[in-house]
Enzyme design. Structure first.
Site, PDB file in Angstrom:
ATOM      1  NE  ARG A 111      -3.770   0.923   1.875  1.00 48.93           N
ATOM      2  CZ  ARG A 111      -4.992   1.191   2.317  1.00 48.93           C
ATOM      3  NH1 ARG A 111      -5.167   2.072   3.280  1.00 48.93           N
ATOM      4  NH2 ARG A 111      -6.039   0.581   1.819  1.00 48.93           N
ATOM      5  CG  HIS A 138      -8.327   0.485  -2.904  1.00 46.42           C
ATOM      6  ND1 HIS A 138      -7.599  -0.601  -2.474  1.00 46.42           N
ATOM      7  CD2 HIS A 138      -8.995   0.946  -1.800  1.00 46.42           C
ATOM      8  CE1 HIS A 138      -7.809  -0.784  -1.178  1.00 46.42           C
ATOM      9  NE2 HIS A 138      -8.645   0.137  -0.748  1.00 46.42           N
ATOM     10  CD  GLN A 141     -12.986  -1.048  -0.688  1.00 46.79           C
ATOM     11  OE1 GLN A 141     -12.162  -0.908   0.199  1.00 46.79           O
ATOM     12  NE2 GLN A 141     -14.233  -1.423  -0.448  1.00 46.79           N
ATOM     13  CG  ASP A 234     -13.062   7.046  -1.486  1.00 45.22           C
ATOM     14  OD1 ASP A 234     -12.936   7.008  -0.239  1.00 45.22           O
ATOM     15  OD2 ASP A 234     -12.099   6.883  -2.264  1.00 45.22           O
ATOM     16  CB  CYS A 277     -13.811   2.084  -0.006  1.00 41.70           C
ATOM     17  SG  CYS A 277     -13.364   3.828  -0.010  1.00 41.70           S
ATOM     18  NE  ARG A 316     -10.768  -4.376   0.846  1.00 40.17           N
ATOM     19  CZ  ARG A 316      -9.763  -3.535   1.173  1.00 40.17           C
ATOM     20  NH1 ARG A 316     -10.002  -2.459   1.877  1.00 40.17           N
ATOM     21  NH2 ARG A 316      -8.523  -3.753   0.748  1.00 40.17           N
TER      22      ARG A 316
HETATM   23  N1   CP Z   1     -11.100   0.654   2.405  1.00 45.31           N
HETATM   24  C1   CP Z   1      -9.819   0.590   2.827  1.00 45.31           C
HETATM   25  O1   CP Z   1      -8.886   0.319   2.066  1.00 45.31           O
HETATM   26  O2   CP Z   1      -9.670   0.847   4.137  1.00 45.31           O
HETATM   27  P1   CP Z   1      -8.292   1.027   4.917  1.00 45.31           P
HETATM   28  O3   CP Z   1      -7.669   2.316   4.422  1.00 45.31           O
HETATM   29  O4   CP Z   1      -8.672   1.090   6.357  1.00 45.31           O
HETATM   30  O5   CP Z   1      -7.403  -0.135   4.599  1.00 45.31           O
HETATM   31  N1  NVA Z   2      -9.527   7.219  -1.897  1.00 50.59           N
HETATM   32  C1  NVA Z   2      -9.190   6.885  -0.528  1.00 50.59           C
HETATM   33  C2  NVA Z   2      -9.459   5.453  -0.280  1.00 50.59           C
HETATM   34  C3  NVA Z   2      -9.187   4.994   1.135  1.00 50.59           C
HETATM   35  C4  NVA Z   2      -9.463   3.531   1.320  1.00 50.59           C
HETATM   36  C5  NVA Z   2      -7.738   7.235  -0.257  1.00 50.59           C
HETATM   37  O1  NVA Z   2      -6.895   6.950  -1.121  1.00 50.59           O
HETATM   38  O2  NVA Z   2      -7.462   7.792   0.791  1.00 50.59           O
END
Ligand code: CP
Ligand code: NVA
Length: 334
Positions: A111, A138, A141, A234, A277, A316
């Site tokens: 990540r 992502h 997700q 989101d 998400c 997830r």
């Molecule tokens: N939706 C998601 O990716 O959540 P986190 O940022 O908590 O991993």
């Molecule tokens: N678009 C958001 C998603 C978080 C799961 C971000 O990148 O912060």
């Protein structure tokens, strides 16, 4: 009896196009099987002696914990590594880190910021690498989102997903492609300034057409959501874009998901759900929402029976487990 495609063995997930449409749907199906298996109380050994490195440059609740428990549930292990913990990208290049970790671990979930970092890890580590969110995509997700829609509606047929908000962020990019690959109609409601990238939009349009559906973009949310079965949003400001907070809130306030927008679908009496998400800003009484006004969904919708966000967040774990199992487990031994 668990079943999945042999072709998924050893495979990395950079973005949803890393898999064929059938492979992506097969993963969603496997996640459903693994969910039933866990609900039946089975903690198996599908990942026995498999170790997974979790390299995280950004914060996470769901992705981090899902990965750890997915591995542990099936007899494997996961190690959480943040930038300050390891030399990654500071004293040691991404390429060298990939080659080191690839000798120690069986897989890497990343990540972070740049999509290129994820791709470099996959190129040099020699083990499967899974994208757990970058600035651009992502994909894990969306596997959970598709599973949630499938479970709630009993299938993915005749479904329209309307995403309302920042139309060019990582979740929106992957959701658009995931819907196209699954044969789900996708509508993006977003201001002109946040229109999806032309190339990503065109690519999703081609995939959607191949599957008998389409991808459309509207700047008027009330028009765009008409006929939708899923309203999805989101945060208005993604991780790493904090300097844009004020301008985003101004731009996206008309795109808040509230009961009026749910009603604008025309489906409040039928097939309709709300997805996010997470994490979400939904409570106008928190310090952050009071000071910034950032509120992409009202509490009324978030806490309503339409909201399936906690099923989605649970999924997830099952979908990440499906990714690990299909890539690392020897299917002939199951
Ligand atoms: N939706 C998601 O990716 O959540 P986190 O940022 O908590 O991993
Ligand atoms: N678009 C958001 C998603 C978080 C799961 C971000 O990148 O912060």
């Amino acid at each position: 009896m668990l079943t999945w495609m042999d072709s998924l063995k050893g495979r990395s997930l950079m973005r949803l196009t890393s898999f064929s449409d059938a492979e992506m749907l097969d993963l969603v199906n496997l996640a459903g099987q693994l969910k039933a298996r866990r609900r039946a109380g089975v903690r198996g050994n599908l990942l026995h002696r498999k170790n997974i490195a979790l390299i995280f440059e950004k914060s996470s609740t769901r992705t981090r914990n899902s990965s750890i428990i997915a591995a542990r549930d099936e007899g494997g292990g996961a190690e959480y590594l943040t930038r300050p913990d390891i030399h990654f990208g500071k004293k040691e290049s991404v390429k060298d880190t990939a080659r080191v970790l690839g000798r120690i671990y069986d897989g890497i979930l990343f990540r972070g910021f740049a999509q290129k970092t994820c791709e470099e890890l996959a190129e040099y580590s020699g083990v499967p690498v899974w994208n757990g969110l970058t600035d651009d995509y992502h994909p894990t997700q969306i596997l959970a989102d598709l599973l949630t829609i499938k479970e709630t509606f009993g299938g993915l047929e005749n479904c329209t997903v309307a995403y309302v908000g920042d139309g060019r962020n990582n979740v929106a990019n992957s959701l658009m492609m995931g819907c196209a690959k699954a044969g789900v109609r996708y509508v993006c409601c977003t201001p002109k300034e946040l229109w999806p990238d032309e190339a990503i939009l065109a690519e999703a349009g081609e995939v959607a057409a191949r599957n008998g559906v389409d991808v459309r973009v509207f700047d008027d949310p009330a028009k765009g959501v008409k006929g939708a079965n899923v309203l999805y949003t989101d945060v208005w400001v993604s991780m790493g874009e904090e300097s844009k907070t004020a301008e985003r809130i101004k731009m996206l306030r008309p795109y808040q998901i509230n009961m009026d927008l749910m009603r604008a679908t025309g489906n409040t009496g039928g097939r309709l759900m709300f997805l996010h998400c997470l994490p979400a800003f939904h409570d106008s009484n928190t310090e952050f929402t009071k000071t910034t006004g950032a509120l992409e969904v009202t509490d009324e919708v978030f806490e309503s029976p339409y909201s399936k966000v906690f099923d989605e967040s649970e999924n997830r774990m099952h979908t990440i487990k499906a990714l690990f199992v299909s890539a690392l487990c020897d299917r002939s031994k199951v």
